[in-house]
Design a protein around this motif. Structure first.
Motif, mmCIF file in Angstrom:
data_model
loop_
_atom_site.group_PDB
_atom_site.id
_atom_site.type_symbol
_atom_site.label_atom_id
_atom_site.label_comp_id
_atom_site.label_asym_id
_atom_site.label_seq_id
_atom_site.Cartn_x
_atom_site.Cartn_y
_atom_site.Cartn_z
ATOM 1 N N UNK A 93 1.031 -0.973 0.122
ATOM 2 C CA UNK A 93 0.023 -0.002 -0.138
ATOM 3 C C UNK A 93 0.866 1.232 -0.109
ATOM 4 N N UNK A 94 2.074 1.100 0.708
ATOM 5 C CA UNK A 94 2.856 2.260 0.801
ATOM 6 C C UNK A 94 3.426 2.577 -0.750
ATOM 7 N N UNK A 95 3.989 1.461 -1.348
ATOM 8 C CA UNK A 95 4.389 1.586 -2.838
ATOM 9 C C UNK A 95 3.234 1.952 -3.569
ATOM 10 N N UNK A 96 1.989 1.839 -3.559
ATOM 11 C CA UNK A 96 1.240 2.362 -4.231
ATOM 12 C C UNK A 96 0.851 3.748 -4.147
ATOM 13 N N UNK A 97 0.914 4.180 -2.514
ATOM 14 C CA UNK A 97 0.771 5.576 -2.441
ATOM 15 C C UNK A 97 1.723 6.502 -2.865
ATOM 16 N N UNK A 98 3.126 5.870 -3.102
ATOM 17 C CA UNK A 98 4.015 6.749 -3.692
ATOM 18 C C UNK A 98 4.229 6.606 -5.169
ATOM 19 N N UNK A 99 3.057 6.081 -5.774
ATOM 20 C CA UNK A 99 2.979 5.898 -7.175
ATOM 21 C C UNK A 99 4.210 4.964 -7.610
ATOM 22 N N UNK A 100 4.365 3.917 -7.111
ATOM 23 C CA UNK A 100 5.278 2.901 -7.563
ATOM 24 C C UNK A 100 4.797 2.556 -9.102
ATOM 25 N N UNK A 101 5.467 2.642 -10.094
ATOM 26 C CA UNK A 101 4.942 2.421 -11.481
ATOM 27 C C UNK A 101 4.684 1.271 -11.997
ATOM 28 N N UNK A 103 2.464 -2.091 -12.223
ATOM 29 C CA UNK A 103 1.165 -2.628 -11.706
ATOM 30 C C UNK A 103 1.069 -3.788 -10.893
ATOM 31 N N UNK A 104 2.028 -4.475 -10.943
ATOM 32 C CA UNK A 104 2.045 -5.741 -10.202
ATOM 33 C C UNK A 104 1.903 -5.365 -8.653
ATOM 34 N N UNK A 105 2.219 -4.248 -8.179
ATOM 35 C CA UNK A 105 1.755 -3.795 -6.753
ATOM 36 C C UNK A 105 0.439 -4.242 -6.390
ATOM 37 N N UNK A 128 -8.549 -3.798 -9.690
ATOM 38 C CA UNK A 128 -7.537 -2.787 -10.341
ATOM 39 C C UNK A 128 -6.533 -3.188 -11.077
ATOM 40 N N UNK A 129 -5.738 -4.291 -10.558
ATOM 41 C CA UNK A 129 -4.838 -5.049 -11.319
ATOM 42 C C UNK A 129 -5.367 -5.455 -12.657
ATOM 43 N N UNK A 130 -6.528 -5.865 -12.729
ATOM 44 C CA UNK A 130 -7.093 -6.575 -13.996
ATOM 45 C C UNK A 130 -7.765 -5.541 -15.123
ATOM 46 N N UNK A 131 -7.745 -4.339 -14.366
ATOM 47 C CA UNK A 131 -8.073 -3.041 -15.398
ATOM 48 C C UNK A 131 -6.834 -2.625 -16.124
ATOM 49 N N UNK A 132 -5.818 -2.818 -15.520
ATOM 50 C CA UNK A 132 -4.419 -2.723 -16.186
ATOM 51 C C UNK A 132 -3.879 -3.920 -17.038
ATOM 52 N N UNK A 133 -4.253 -5.179 -16.466
ATOM 53 C CA UNK A 133 -3.656 -6.330 -17.241
ATOM 54 C C UNK A 133 -4.734 -7.127 -17.062
ATOM 55 N N UNK A 134 -5.621 -7.026 -18.222
ATOM 56 C CA UNK A 134 -6.895 -7.901 -18.229
ATOM 57 C C UNK A 134 -6.828 -9.316 -18.567
ATOM 58 N N UNK A 135 -5.646 -9.647 -19.002
ATOM 59 C CA UNK A 135 -5.513 -10.975 -19.523
ATOM 60 C C UNK A 135 -4.890 -11.924 -18.468
ATOM 61 N N UNK A 136 -4.251 -11.442 -17.183
ATOM 62 C CA UNK A 136 -3.608 -12.059 -16.287
ATOM 63 C C UNK A 136 -4.495 -13.413 -15.878
ATOM 64 N N UNK A 137 -3.790 -14.660 -15.830
ATOM 65 C CA UNK A 137 -4.445 -15.717 -15.385
ATOM 66 C C UNK A 137 -4.453 -15.734 -14.050
ATOM 67 N N UNK A 138 -3.373 -15.402 -13.215
ATOM 68 C CA UNK A 138 -3.181 -15.516 -11.861
ATOM 69 C C UNK A 138 -3.897 -14.663 -11.092
ATOM 70 N N UNK A 139 -4.122 -13.588 -11.572
ATOM 71 C CA UNK A 139 -5.049 -12.460 -11.218
ATOM 72 C C UNK A 139 -6.665 -12.693 -11.032
#
Length: 667
Positions: A93-101, A103-105, A128-139
């Motif tokens: 959550x901290x990584x996302x808050x500081x805009x870690x670039x 999407x795996x975060x 949120x992750x699937x919005x960025x990577x819609x084909x990721x099977x693990x997600x």
């Protein structure tokens, strides 16, 4: 110990390696950052987490936002690999808050929240992750797992009974139990408790390096306090996760050897038993690959194959389950395929039979972390069916390392409920479902049929036989979801058949069924045959009773019968004989139309000439008439109650059949 059982069996993610390189370039901002990077590269996650945390604390929230995000991500990764889910969630959550670039975060935040059992927040992160990577099977599988967990928590748990094994567990990590042999009197497991060899703590986990321990049952069948395995087995290295040859003389184990300035990896070794001691481990060569990790050995019950987990090339991502033929190793290495393996991690195989495999995975939909799965191979050997073992076998944490003892019982490992992520050993038991069918074999007068034989045949191939007890009772054990045919018979009686199907409910059940046999040597009343007043035509509600007569005759094709009809005392003898004759004939006509051969049937009208004798069954229904009383006109007319006179007349109005022969030639 967490890393030998889970983490260092994985190769470093290329993305993480790239960020380590980035952090190395910026390490001039603090002298400890380069140290943290080196520790991370070597897989020393515990030490790296302390160093990254110190670096993070010195970075300024405004001036160093980008670097703070990168360090928070690295710190979160360390916590994730140490199974500290709550700390990992906070760091992601901290990584996302500081805009870690990257999407795996969001993906790993979802994973960590899922391991905490915070399923709805985990769903939000996965979405949120699937919005960025819609084909990721693990997600997608993680999302499905969270949704399944929410439903499971509000629904019915499985029948498994799970308890922590206090005797085996310490204040550190204890995991991966395995029975020595078929005697089930000795169990081995891996532990980093205080009795483990050496004094130095692991840079990877912060605890002592793990050793192999064992426990034996005493004469009363109670487990004794665990002790380190005897001989040259344990060392300053990490040892653990064992399996044995069928004779218990060869141990296959995972060992992690530390090399200076190189990442720690794991390999499979063997050790030989002599009396109660084990020899120094020798490396078991699978492939000439020094970069791939191989661990979690599991020997098949017949000793032919060694199953194991590895991240070697040729898999489906993460760690896969492979196997190799122990008798013909060259060219026999094979991946278990995409039905078992996923882009995630499949580990800790346990081979129960040729067609039944247990393993742990975070790639198949689960409740969080590693879940325990059962895989069953179909009869043609080309498809596995995969089932999650459900709650309470699985939890939001890591659940893995199962071993079976007697029946559906045994032990497994889990870090559920441990804030530090330490693993502990749990026992499990799946109580046997008791499904029975019971009842009585009686005659038409409600008397037990002597020496009645009951047979029951299932469409699963089962075939049981029992002689009824003196009171006519019987009982059989059944299985779920099976169609059964039952046949009851006895000398001097007609056979009766019944069919039913046991349901699939996971609960005890007792089905009830009674058999009423018709005696060959005396008339048998056919209940529930009705006529309109002063008529011989059958009323529609008689159909069920007559269809049962058809079934009885089809089940006893060697008999011929006479249908006899009886009237009450009212009316002339001549009139009653004619009416009863016509009524008996109408029954025969129905049976012929239903397919019964005419030459098996005869009919006769008896009018009021044969008043009924009160039987035990009649006495139960009409207690005002004593057993063995003959309901003659004189007896009935002497009754004071009109109601009783009508009841007696009703008993006399009846249709019966009498077996006339038992040697009818159906050919």
């Amino acid at each position: 110990m967490a890393y030998i059982r889970h983490h260092t069996i994985s190769a470093a993610l290329p993305l993480l390696a790239a960020f380590i390189a980035i952090l190395s370039l910026t390490s001039c901002k603090t002298p400890k950052l380069s140290v943290a990077n080196e520790q991370f590269e070597r897989g020393e996650y515990f030490d790296a987490s302390k160093t990254y945390r110190a670096v993070y604390g010195k970075l300024k929230p405004r001036e160093d936002r980008a670097l703070r995000g990168e360090v928070a991500y690295q710190l979160a990764t360390c916590y994730r690999k140490l199974n500290m889910a709550a700390r990992a969630s906070a760091a992601y959550q901290n990584a996302i808050r500081y805009e870690y670039p990257d999407s795996t975060a969001y993906y790993y935040l979802g994973r960590s929240l899922q391991m905490e059992g915070k399923y709805q927040p985990a769903i939000d992160a996965y979405m949120k992750y699937l919005e960025l990577c819609p084909d990721d099977m693990l997600a997608k599988e993680g999302l499905r797992g969270c949704q399944t967990a929410i439903r499971a928590k509000s629904g019915k748990k499985t029948r498994y009974q799970v308890k922590p094994v206090k005797l085996f567990n310490s204040r550190r990590a204890d995991f991966a139990p395995m029975f020595l042999d078929k005697e089930l009197n000795t169990i081995y497991f891996t532990s980093s408790n205080e009795k483990a060899t050496g004094t130095n703590k692991s840079e990877i986990t912060g605890t002592k390096k793990s050793d192999i321990f064992f426990s034996k049952k005493d004469e009363k069948g109670n487990w004794q306090r665990p002790e380190p395995a005897e001989g040259e087995l344990n060392s300053e290295n990490d040892e653990g996760i064992v399996s044995f040859s069928p004779d218990g003389q060869t141990m296959y184990l995972t060992m992690a050897r530390r090399l200076p300035d190189a990442p720690t990896t794991v390999e499979i070794f063997t050790s030989k038993r002599s009396d109660a001691t084990w020899s120094a481990p020798q490396k078991f060569e699978i492939i000439a690959d020094t970069l791939s990790a191989m661990g979690h050995p599991a020997v098949s019950p017949d000793g032919s194959y060694l199953y194991f987990s590895s991240d070697m090339p040729g898999g489906f991502g993460g760690k896969d389950i492979w196997r190799i033929n122990l008798k013909e190793r060259t060219g026999s290495l094979e991946n278990l395929g995409e039905q078992i393996n996923t882009p995630g991690d499949e580990m800790f195989p346990y081979v129960r039979t040729d067609s039944l495999l247990y393993f742990s995975s975070d790639g198949h939909p689960g409740f969080g972390g590693l879940d325990l799965f059962k895989a069953r191979l179909n009869s043609t050997g080309d498809r596995w069916s995969i089932d999650n073992l459900g709650l309470p076998m699985n939890s939001s944490g890591d659940d893995f390392g199962i071993t079976f003892g007697e029946g559906e019982s045994g032990f497994f490992s889990s870090n559920r409920g441990d804030a530090k992520g330490y693993d502990h050993i749990f026992s499990f038991l799946l109580p046997e479902i008791k499904i029975t069918i019971s009842g009585y074999v009686v005659d038409k007068d409600d008397e037990p049929v002597p020496n009645a034989i009951i047979r029951i045949v299932g469409d699963d191939g089962s075939n049981q036989k029992e002689v009824a007890r003196d009171d006519g009772s019987f009982k059989f054990n059944l299985d779920r979801g099976v169609k059964y045919v039952m046949l009851a018979g006895a000398k001097g009686y007609l056979n009766v058949k019944q069919e039913f199907e046991s349901d699939m409910a996971e609960e005890d059940a007792d089905y009830g069924v009674d058999f009423v046999l018709a005696a060959v040597n005396k008339p048998q009343v056919v209940e529930n045959i009705y006529y309109d007043f002063d008529k011989a035509s059958l009323r529609p509600e008689s159909k069920k009773a007559l269809d049962e007569m058809v079934t009885l005759l089809n089940e006893n094709p060697n008999v011929t019968i006479e249908m006899g009809s009886h009237t009450d005392r009212v009316g002339t003898e001549e009139y009653n004989i004619g009416l009863s004759e016509r009524r008996a004939k109408s029954v025969v006509d129905y049976l012929v139309e239903a397919g019964i051969a005419p030459d098996r049937l005869s009919w006769k009208g008896y009018g009021k000439s044969m008043p009924k004798k009160v039987t035990k069954r009649i006495n139960k229904e009409y207690p005002q008439f004593a057993e063995d009383t003959v309901l003659t006109p004189e007896f009935i007319e002497a009754l004071e109650s009109e109601e009783n006179r009508e009841a007696a007349d009703q008993i006399n109005r009846r249709t019966e059949f009498q077996v006339t022969s038992t040697d009818y030639d159906i050919f």
